[in-house]
Design a protein around this motif. Structure first.
Motif, PDB file in Angstrom:
ATOM      1  N   ILE A 134      39.412  44.294  55.961  1.00 17.08           N
ATOM      2  CA  ILE A 134      39.558  42.842  56.066  1.00 17.08           C
ATOM      3  C   ILE A 134      38.510  42.270  57.010  1.00 17.08           C
ATOM      4  O   ILE A 134      38.719  41.240  57.651  1.00 17.08           O
ATOM      5  CB  ILE A 134      40.972  42.454  56.533  1.00 17.08           C
ATOM      6  N   ALA A 135      37.346  42.938  57.064  1.00 14.51           N
ATOM      7  CA  ALA A 135      36.258  42.444  57.909  1.00 14.51           C
ATOM      8  C   ALA A 135      35.518  41.291  57.253  1.00 14.51           C
ATOM      9  O   ALA A 135      34.759  40.586  57.918  1.00 14.51           O
ATOM     10  CB  ALA A 135      35.279  43.583  58.222  1.00 14.51           C
ATOM     11  N   GLY A 136      35.733  41.075  55.953  1.00 16.98           N
ATOM     12  CA  GLY A 136      35.072  39.997  55.237  1.00 16.98           C
ATOM     13  C   GLY A 136      35.963  39.433  54.159  1.00 16.98           C
ATOM     14  O   GLY A 136      37.045  39.969  53.861  1.00 16.98           O
ATOM     15  N   ARG A 137      35.533  38.330  53.541  1.00 19.94           N
ATOM     16  CA  ARG A 137      36.368  37.660  52.549  1.00 19.94           C
ATOM     17  C   ARG A 137      36.569  38.503  51.300  1.00 19.94           C
ATOM     18  O   ARG A 137      37.674  38.547  50.754  1.00 19.94           O
ATOM     19  CB  ARG A 137      35.761  36.304  52.184  1.00 19.94           C
ATOM     20  N   ASP A 138      35.514  39.153  50.817  1.00 18.79           N
ATOM     21  CA  ASP A 138      35.657  39.954  49.601  1.00 18.79           C
ATOM     22  C   ASP A 138      36.715  41.032  49.771  1.00 18.79           C
ATOM     23  O   ASP A 138      37.563  41.252  48.892  1.00 18.79           O
ATOM     24  CB  ASP A 138      34.318  40.580  49.214  1.00 18.79           C
ATOM     25  N   GLY A 139      36.670  41.717  50.916  1.00 17.89           N
ATOM     26  CA  GLY A 139      37.654  42.764  51.172  1.00 17.89           C
ATOM     27  C   GLY A 139      39.067  42.207  51.289  1.00 17.89           C
ATOM     28  O   GLY A 139      40.025  42.796  50.789  1.00 17.89           O
ATOM     29  N   ALA A 140      39.185  41.061  51.956  1.00 17.90           N
ATOM     30  CA  ALA A 140      40.506  40.450  52.120  1.00 17.90           C
ATOM     31  C   ALA A 140      41.082  40.012  50.773  1.00 17.90           C
ATOM     32  O   ALA A 140      42.285  40.142  50.532  1.00 17.90           O
ATOM     33  CB  ALA A 140      40.407  39.262  53.073  1.00 17.90           C
ATOM     34  N   LEU A 141      40.216  39.507  49.890  1.00 19.51           N
ATOM     35  CA  LEU A 141      40.695  39.082  48.574  1.00 19.51           C
ATOM     36  C   LEU A 141      41.122  40.272  47.714  1.00 19.51           C
ATOM     37  O   LEU A 141      42.122  40.199  46.984  1.00 19.51           O
ATOM     38  CB  LEU A 141      39.605  38.283  47.860  1.00 19.51           C
ATOM     39  N   ARG A 142      40.382  41.370  47.807  1.00 26.88           N
ATOM     40  CA  ARG A 142      40.791  42.578  47.069  1.00 26.88           C
ATOM     41  C   ARG A 142      42.141  43.084  47.571  1.00 26.88           C
ATOM     42  O   ARG A 142      43.000  43.487  46.784  1.00 26.88           O
ATOM     43  CB  ARG A 142      39.712  43.660  47.200  1.00 26.88           C
ATOM     44  N   LEU A 143      42.306  43.068  48.876  1.00 27.49           N
ATOM     45  CA  LEU A 143      43.573  43.504  49.449  1.00 27.49           C
ATOM     46  C   LEU A 143      44.701  42.564  49.037  1.00 27.49           C
ATOM     47  O   LEU A 143      45.820  43.009  48.744  1.00 27.49           O
ATOM     48  CB  LEU A 143      43.464  43.577  50.977  1.00 27.49           C
ATOM     49  N   ARG A 144      44.428  41.268  49.001  1.00 29.12           N
ATOM     50  CA  ARG A 144      45.450  40.304  48.595  1.00 29.12           C
ATOM     51  C   ARG A 144      45.976  40.617  47.192  1.00 29.12           C
ATOM     52  O   ARG A 144      47.197  40.618  46.962  1.00 29.12           O
ATOM     53  CB  ARG A 144      44.874  38.890  48.629  1.00 29.12           C
ATOM     54  N   ASP A 145      45.067  40.891  46.282  1.00 31.53           N
ATOM     55  CA  ASP A 145      45.485  41.217  44.913  1.00 31.53           C
ATOM     56  C   ASP A 145      46.318  42.492  44.878  1.00 31.53           C
ATOM     57  O   ASP A 145      47.298  42.583  44.140  1.00 31.53           O
ATOM     58  CB  ASP A 145      44.257  41.364  44.014  1.00 31.53           C
ATOM     59  N   ARG A 146      45.912  43.468  45.675  1.00 32.85           N
ATOM     60  CA  ARG A 146      46.643  44.745  45.690  1.00 32.85           C
ATOM     61  C   ARG A 146      48.035  44.563  46.283  1.00 32.85           C
ATOM     62  O   ARG A 146      49.023  45.084  45.746  1.00 32.85           O
ATOM     63  CB  ARG A 146      45.858  45.767  46.513  1.00 32.85           C
ATOM     64  N   LEU A 147      48.137  43.829  47.370  1.00 36.72           N
ATOM     65  CA  LEU A 147      49.440  43.629  48.006  1.00 36.72           C
ATOM     66  C   LEU A 147      50.384  42.835  47.107  1.00 36.72           C
ATOM     67  O   LEU A 147      51.596  43.100  47.067  1.00 36.72           O
ATOM     68  CB  LEU A 147      49.259  42.896  49.343  1.00 36.72           C
ATOM     69  N   ALA A 148      49.833  41.865  46.386  1.00 37.67           N
ATOM     70  CA  ALA A 148      50.674  41.032  45.525  1.00 37.67           C
ATOM     71  C   ALA A 148      51.346  41.840  44.428  1.00 37.67           C
ATOM     72  O   ALA A 148      52.403  41.448  43.917  1.00 37.67           O
ATOM     73  CB  ALA A 148      49.837  39.916  44.911  1.00 37.67           C
TER      74      ALA A 148
END
Length: 403
Positions: A134-148
């Motif tokens: 979650i050091a950048g937006r791309d990583g945070a967005l990928r994680l968001r999709d996975r968590l959802a």
């Protein structure tokens, strides 16, 4: 009458908190007819990096487009990725953000290096393949999709017991109480805090039912678990937050860098090996109070941006060189949206006994985040500024000699 000169070309690479602040502040210090300021960044919007844990859990962040932020300032945004730097030829190689256009070399007279940092895998096997960052937006967005997509009861493991790890674990546990969240820390939970701060952190972890594996080191990451010095821990999702590593491009140049890959600078953020290059934020190896290197953070990075911008302007206009003291006052930690922790520290970042906790601390942290974003768009803090003239002699001298 001042002599008419060719514009002094300043290129700022990286538009995080420091790069965007430096570009905007410099534009308010110098006249546009004398200086061109180009800000190179891969994205058209400013990313509030300190809120990436919020984005990862599904919260919506306010968009902050650069074309609005820099409207009327004279700063030109160039969208693209920096793929090469030749500090001796004074060129920056930029590839278009969509890769449709080939690499182009941009020439400059002064370079401000603000490429910042990314996650640090620490060389642990499996991290790149299986962990999220979650050091950048791309990583945070990928994680968001996975968590959802996770079902209730799914185990999620946060690796790293520092500020980022603590914020990620608490934000996730508060937003998704149906998940089984744990945190793995190499040391004790909150062992850098004061006793009051550490007690509050443990209280919040207990309330949010976050399991803390303390004094435990992760040795490998797998798709369904992490292997540690104390055994395996289930992890359908692993969030890796064990510090940051600077962009590797500086080491590929002739710039003098330290063991961390950060650019060695003087007190004005000027490269000690190349006087026409300035480094700021995470990219710079800056001596703080007690000659301790400043840690990578927004709190220490923004003052380096101010220092670099003011130093460049001063050298181009033969003005007095300003100095900004980089020191710490507190560590602001969000523990979800309802709780926070403000740990007051010494100038060299050591915890003192005083700490603010609870809802007031959460409001304090939110105010700090909003102020940081506001400060990027208002890099002189709303104060009136005088745009100074640059002469040919001053511009030439500033780019080839040290003060």
């Amino acid at each position: 009458m001042p002599q008419t000169i060719q514009q002094h070309r300043v290129i700022v690479i990286g538009a995080g908190y420091t790069g965007a602040s430096a570009a905007g502040r410099l534009a308010r210090r110098l006249r546009g007819e004398d200086v061109s300021i180009t800000l190179v960044n891969a994205e058209p919007d400013f990313v509030e990096r300190v809120r990436m844990h919020q984005l990862a859990v599904g919260q919506t962040l306010r968009p902050r487009p650069f074309d609005e932020m820099f409207a009327g300032t004279g700063v030109t945004l160039r969208l693209g990725r920096v793929t090469g730097i030749d500090v001796d030829r004074r060129t920056v190689t930029v590839t278009g953000a969509d890769d449709a256009e080939g690499p182009q070399d941009l020439e400059c007279d002064t370079l401000v290096y603000a490429l910042g940092s990314a996650w640090n895998t620490q060389g642990v096997p499996g991290t790149t393949e299986h962990a999220h960052e979650i050091a950048g937006r791309d990583g945070a967005l990928r994680l968001r999709d996975r968590l959802a997509a996770l079902a209730p009861g799914t185990p999620v493991t946060v690796v790293g017991g520092g500020l980022t790890g603590v914020e990620a674990a608490t934000e996730l546990a508060e937003t998704r109480p149906d998940l089984d969240v744990c945190l793995v820390a190499r040391g004790g939970l909150g062992d850098w805090l004061s006793p009051k701060g550490a007690r509050h952190l443990r209280k919040v972890f207990a309330r949010l039912r976050i399991t803390a594996h303390e004094h435990t080191t992760v040795t490998a990451v797998h798709a369904d678990r992490v292997t540690t010095t104390e055994g395996d821990i289930p992890a359908a999702v692993t969030i890796w937050t064990t510090g940051f590593a600077v962009h590797p491009i500086a080491r590929a140049t002739t710039l003098r860098t330290g063991d961390t890959g950060q650019i060695v600078v003087d007190a004005t953020m000027r490269s000690v090996s190349h006087p026409d290059v300035y480094a700021i934020g995470d990219a710079a190896l800056v001596a703080g109070p007690g000659d301790k290197p400043l840690r990578m953070s927004c709190a220490s990075g923004v003052p380096t941006a101010w220092q670099a911008a003011d130093a460049i302007a001063a050298r181009l206009t033969d003005s007095k060189l300003p100095t900004i003291s980089a020191r710490y006052f507190n560590q602001c930690i969000s523990l979800g949206r309802k709780e926070g922790l403000i740990q007051y520290v010494t100038a060299d970042d050591r915890a003192v006994s005083a700490a603010l906790t609870g809802r007031p601390a959460a409001l304090y942290k939110e105010l700090v985040c909003k102020a940081a974003a506001w400060g990027v768009a208002n890099p002189t803090m709303g104060l009136p500024t005088r745009r100074r003239r640059v002469t040919a002699e001053r511009a030439a001298r500033a780019s080839v000699t040290a003060a």
